[in-house]
Design a protein around this motif. Sequence first.
Motif, PDB file in Angstrom:
ATOM      1  N   LEU A   8     -48.516  -6.657  16.124  1.00  0.00           N
ATOM      2  CA  LEU A   8     -47.837  -5.251  16.142  1.00  0.00           C
ATOM      3  C   LEU A   8     -46.678  -5.144  14.815  1.00  0.00           C
ATOM      4  CD1 LEU A   8     -47.485  -4.108  19.805  1.00  0.00           C
ATOM      5  CD2 LEU A   8     -49.176  -3.452  18.239  1.00  0.00           C
ATOM      6  N   ASP A   9     -46.289  -6.192  14.818  1.00  0.00           N
ATOM      7  CA  ASP A   9     -45.049  -6.100  13.618  1.00  0.00           C
ATOM      8  C   ASP A   9     -46.059  -6.125  12.310  1.00  0.00           C
ATOM      9  OD1 ASP A   9     -42.866  -6.176  15.023  1.00  0.00           O
ATOM     10  OD2 ASP A   9     -42.715  -8.437  14.992  1.00  0.00           O
ATOM     11  N   ILE A  10     -47.089  -6.742  12.157  1.00  0.00           N
ATOM     12  CA  ILE A  10     -47.686  -6.552  10.796  1.00  0.00           C
ATOM     13  C   ILE A  10     -48.248  -5.310  10.578  1.00  0.00           C
ATOM     14  CG2 ILE A  10     -49.881  -7.544   9.733  1.00  0.00           C
ATOM     15  CD1 ILE A  10     -49.391 -10.178  11.193  1.00  0.00           C
ATOM     16  N   VAL A  11     -48.791  -4.782  11.608  1.00  0.00           N
ATOM     17  CA  VAL A  11     -49.414  -3.245  11.755  1.00  0.00           C
ATOM     18  C   VAL A  11     -48.299  -2.324  11.248  1.00  0.00           C
ATOM     19  CG1 VAL A  11     -50.305  -1.330  12.761  1.00  0.00           C
ATOM     20  CG2 VAL A  11     -51.277  -3.662  13.175  1.00  0.00           C
ATOM     21  N   SER A  12     -47.065  -2.419  11.753  1.00  0.00           N
ATOM     22  CA  SER A  12     -45.971  -1.924  11.273  1.00  0.00           C
ATOM     23  C   SER A  12     -45.607  -1.785   9.747  1.00  0.00           C
ATOM     24  CB  SER A  12     -44.912  -2.085  12.411  1.00  0.00           C
ATOM     25  OG  SER A  12     -43.649  -1.315  11.879  1.00  0.00           O
ATOM     26  N   ASP A  13     -45.696  -3.305   9.604  1.00  0.00           N
ATOM     27  CA  ASP A  13     -45.035  -3.509   8.042  1.00  0.00           C
ATOM     28  C   ASP A  13     -46.434  -2.810   7.094  1.00  0.00           C
ATOM     29  OD1 ASP A  13     -43.179  -4.955   8.934  1.00  0.00           O
ATOM     30  OD2 ASP A  13     -44.096  -6.752   8.946  1.00  0.00           O
ATOM     31  N   ALA A  49     -55.142  -7.857  11.928  1.00  0.00           N
ATOM     32  CA  ALA A  49     -54.713  -6.605  12.014  1.00  0.00           C
ATOM     33  C   ALA A  49     -55.627  -5.522  11.262  1.00  0.00           C
ATOM     34  CB  ALA A  49     -53.249  -6.802  11.486  1.00  0.00           C
ATOM     35  N   LEU A  50     -55.877  -6.129  10.076  1.00  0.00           N
ATOM     36  CA  LEU A  50     -56.896  -5.525   8.894  1.00  0.00           C
ATOM     37  C   LEU A  50     -58.243  -5.005   9.686  1.00  0.00           C
ATOM     38  CD1 LEU A  50     -56.117  -7.051   5.562  1.00  0.00           C
ATOM     39  CD2 LEU A  50     -55.167  -5.005   6.263  1.00  0.00           C
ATOM     40  N   ARG A  51     -58.730  -6.186  10.381  1.00  0.00           N
ATOM     41  CA  ARG A  51     -59.929  -5.717  10.963  1.00  0.00           C
ATOM     42  C   ARG A  51     -59.802  -4.405  12.247  1.00  0.00           C
ATOM     43  NH1 ARG A  51     -62.109 -11.081  12.981  1.00  0.00           N
ATOM     44  NH2 ARG A  51     -62.047 -11.611  10.839  1.00  0.00           N
ATOM     45  N   SER A  52     -58.766  -4.667  12.930  1.00  0.00           N
ATOM     46  CA  SER A  52     -58.494  -3.551  13.830  1.00  0.00           C
ATOM     47  C   SER A  52     -58.527  -2.314  13.269  1.00  0.00           C
ATOM     48  CB  SER A  52     -57.322  -4.014  14.707  1.00  0.00           C
ATOM     49  OG  SER A  52     -57.568  -5.185  15.367  1.00  0.00           O
ATOM     50  N   THR A  61     -63.295  -1.017   3.818  1.00  0.00           N
ATOM     51  CA  THR A  61     -63.576  -2.040   2.946  1.00  0.00           C
ATOM     52  C   THR A  61     -64.860  -1.989   2.095  1.00  0.00           C
ATOM     53  OG1 THR A  61     -62.345  -3.816   4.350  1.00  0.00           O
ATOM     54  CG2 THR A  61     -64.019  -4.584   2.634  1.00  0.00           C
ATOM     55  N   ARG A  62     -64.640  -1.773   0.872  1.00  0.00           N
ATOM     56  CA  ARG A  62     -65.899  -1.853   0.052  1.00  0.00           C
ATOM     57  C   ARG A  62     -66.188  -3.023  -0.658  1.00  0.00           C
ATOM     58  NH1 ARG A  62     -63.645   3.916  -2.817  1.00  0.00           N
ATOM     59  NH2 ARG A  62     -63.284   5.107  -0.727  1.00  0.00           N
ATOM     60  N   ARG A  63     -67.360  -3.321  -0.394  1.00  0.00           N
ATOM     61  CA  ARG A  63     -67.853  -4.898  -1.008  1.00  0.00           C
ATOM     62  C   ARG A  63     -67.748  -4.894  -2.491  1.00  0.00           C
ATOM     63  NH1 ARG A  63     -72.890  -8.137   1.275  1.00  0.00           N
ATOM     64  NH2 ARG A  63     -71.668  -7.749   3.121  1.00  0.00           N
ATOM     65  N   GLY A  64     -66.980  -5.549  -3.192  1.00  0.00           N
ATOM     66  CA  GLY A  64     -66.764  -5.868  -4.540  1.00  0.00           C
ATOM     67  C   GLY A  64     -65.599  -4.809  -5.105  1.00  0.00           C
ATOM     68  N   GLU A  65     -65.240  -4.091  -4.346  1.00  0.00           N
ATOM     69  CA  GLU A  65     -64.224  -3.027  -4.699  1.00  0.00           C
ATOM     70  C   GLU A  65     -62.752  -3.366  -4.081  1.00  0.00           C
ATOM     71  OE1 GLU A  65     -65.243   1.033  -5.195  1.00  0.00           O
ATOM     72  OE2 GLU A  65     -67.415   0.509  -4.674  1.00  0.00           O
ATOM     73  N   GLY A  66     -62.832  -3.640  -2.820  1.00  0.00           N
ATOM     74  CA  GLY A  66     -61.554  -3.837  -2.414  1.00  0.00           C
ATOM     75  C   GLY A  66     -61.372  -2.996  -1.084  1.00  0.00           C
ATOM     76  N   THR A  67     -60.194  -2.648  -0.556  1.00  0.00           N
ATOM     77  CA  THR A  67     -59.761  -2.170   0.668  1.00  0.00           C
ATOM     78  C   THR A  67     -59.102  -0.915   0.518  1.00  0.00           C
ATOM     79  OG1 THR A  67     -59.778  -4.015   2.142  1.00  0.00           O
ATOM     80  CG2 THR A  67     -58.854  -2.317   3.151  1.00  0.00           C
ATOM     81  N   PHE A  68     -59.617   0.221   1.071  1.00  0.00           N
ATOM     82  CA  PHE A  68     -58.865   1.401   0.824  1.00  0.00           C
ATOM     83  C   PHE A  68     -58.495   2.269   1.894  1.00  0.00           C
ATOM     84  CE2 PHE A  68     -61.938   0.326  -2.538  1.00  0.00           C
ATOM     85  CZ  PHE A  68     -61.450   0.793  -3.617  1.00  0.00           C
ATOM     86  N   LEU A  69     -57.444   3.227   1.724  1.00  0.00           N
ATOM     87  CA  LEU A  69     -56.865   3.846   2.740  1.00  0.00           C
ATOM     88  C   LEU A  69     -57.864   4.986   3.173  1.00  0.00           C
ATOM     89  CD1 LEU A  69     -54.479   4.253   4.648  1.00  0.00           C
ATOM     90  CD2 LEU A  69     -53.377   5.636   2.917  1.00  0.00           C
ATOM     91  N   SER A  70     -58.022   5.240   4.378  1.00  0.00           N
ATOM     92  CA  SER A  70     -58.929   6.260   4.674  1.00  0.00           C
ATOM     93  C   SER A  70     -58.146   7.586   5.006  1.00  0.00           C
ATOM     94  CB  SER A  70     -59.783   5.937   6.053  1.00  0.00           C
ATOM     95  OG  SER A  70     -60.624   4.740   5.494  1.00  0.00           O
ATOM     96  N   ASP A  71     -58.770   8.740   5.118  1.00  0.00           N
ATOM     97  CA  ASP A  71     -58.186   9.947   5.492  1.00  0.00           C
ATOM     98  C   ASP A  71     -58.098   9.760   7.088  1.00  0.00           C
ATOM     99  OD1 ASP A  71     -57.571  12.488   6.263  1.00  0.00           O
ATOM    100  OD2 ASP A  71     -58.798  13.381   5.018  1.00  0.00           O
ATOM    101  N   HIS A  72     -56.629   9.804   7.573  1.00  0.00           N
ATOM    102  CA  HIS A  72     -56.424   9.805   9.075  1.00  0.00           C
ATOM    103  C   HIS A  72     -57.136  10.631   9.900  1.00  0.00           C
ATOM    104  CE1 HIS A  72     -53.495  13.075   7.900  1.00  0.00           C
ATOM    105  NE2 HIS A  72     -53.453  13.204   9.283  1.00  0.00           N
ATOM    106  N   ARG A  73     -57.654  11.779   9.390  1.00  0.00           N
ATOM    107  CA  ARG A  73     -58.037  12.796  10.096  1.00  0.00           C
ATOM    108  C   ARG A  73     -59.416  12.196  10.772  1.00  0.00           C
ATOM    109  NH1 ARG A  73     -57.393  17.571   6.026  1.00  0.00           N
ATOM    110  NH2 ARG A  73     -58.030  15.822   4.727  1.00  0.00           N
ATOM    111  N   ASN A  74     -60.162  11.142   9.911  1.00  0.00           N
ATOM    112  CA  ASN A  74     -61.441  10.837  10.208  1.00  0.00           C
ATOM    113  C   ASN A  74     -61.367   9.346  11.137  1.00  0.00           C
ATOM    114  OD1 ASN A  74     -62.788  12.691   8.524  1.00  0.00           O
ATOM    115  ND2 ASN A  74     -62.173  11.503   6.943  1.00  0.00           N
ATOM    116  N   HIS A  75     -60.310   9.159  11.546  1.00  0.00           N
ATOM    117  CA  HIS A  75     -60.067   7.913  12.396  1.00  0.00           C
ATOM    118  C   HIS A  75     -60.808   8.006  13.767  1.00  0.00           C
ATOM    119  CE1 HIS A  75     -57.555   9.667  15.545  1.00  0.00           C
ATOM    120  NE2 HIS A  75     -56.875  10.443  14.854  1.00  0.00           N
ATOM    121  N   LYS A  76     -61.261   6.842  14.115  1.00  0.00           N
ATOM    122  CA  LYS A  76     -62.204   6.691  15.484  1.00  0.00           C
ATOM    123  C   LYS A  76     -61.238   6.120  16.504  1.00  0.00           C
ATOM    124  CE  LYS A  76     -65.534   7.150  12.642  1.00  0.00           C
ATOM    125  NZ  LYS A  76     -66.194   8.505  12.754  1.00  0.00           N
ATOM    126  N   LEU A  77     -59.977   6.450  16.557  1.00  0.00           N
ATOM    127  CA  LEU A  77     -58.959   6.245  17.692  1.00  0.00           C
ATOM    128  C   LEU A  77     -59.429   6.917  18.824  1.00  0.00           C
ATOM    129  CD1 LEU A  77     -56.350   4.829  18.765  1.00  0.00           C
ATOM    130  CD2 LEU A  77     -55.077   7.033  17.991  1.00  0.00           C
TER     131      LEU A  77
END
Length: 217
Positions: A8-13, A49-52, A61-77
């Motif tokens: 949880l600390d890592i997610v917060s960081d 943490a990143l996987r969650s 995560t886009r192969r060959g490009e890196g990891t990107f921040l998504s629009d929070h409105r599209n989350h699957k929570l």
Amino acid sequence: MNQPKRYLDIVSDIRDMIRREKIRPGDRIPSERELAETLQVGRSTLREALRSLELLGLIETRRGEGTFLSDHRNHKLVEVLSTFILQDNQSQEDVWETRLMHEVAAIRLICQNEALDGIRVWDSFRKKLESEENILREDFVREVMVLSGNRLSLKIWFLLQQYSGNPYAEAVSGPEKELLKPILSALEQRDTELAVQSFKSWSGWIQKRRMQNGDDS
């Protein structure tokens, strides 16, 4: 430090880093190696943490490009949690009642706020009703939540909307307009009890209609 707490600390960081670096939806976030060095954490725990976060749709995560921040409105929570907590009718009823609690609290705050005297938004909704112009239920209730000024309650309300299958997705129907008019009048007059009572009557009407139509979500 135990593993769940460290996780949880890592997610917060990571959240703090995103805010500090002003990373916007669609922007690339630092690599796993860079994050591990910056946050001074182990790669394995960081990877979990990143996987969650990716599972919830908060990063991509886009192969060959890196990891990107998504629009929070599209989350699957909501989809993930609802699989576990909305298992019976009582849970669904609890969600409905909790959402209503936030809406009623917002109405009380609006009626008690003298600074909102004379705002024209209610008159605008009334004119639409009288002209038979379509009004989405969601537009009206969202305006109530926004005007309350409680941003946390607004965020919770959006989540509860999704949990309850968005009962405000439809346009206000003919008979329903007569239930909405007293709410508008009471809000204009800042009559708290009448506004709350009228709103609860409207909410009960919507819920009853949804049940009759076989939509108990």
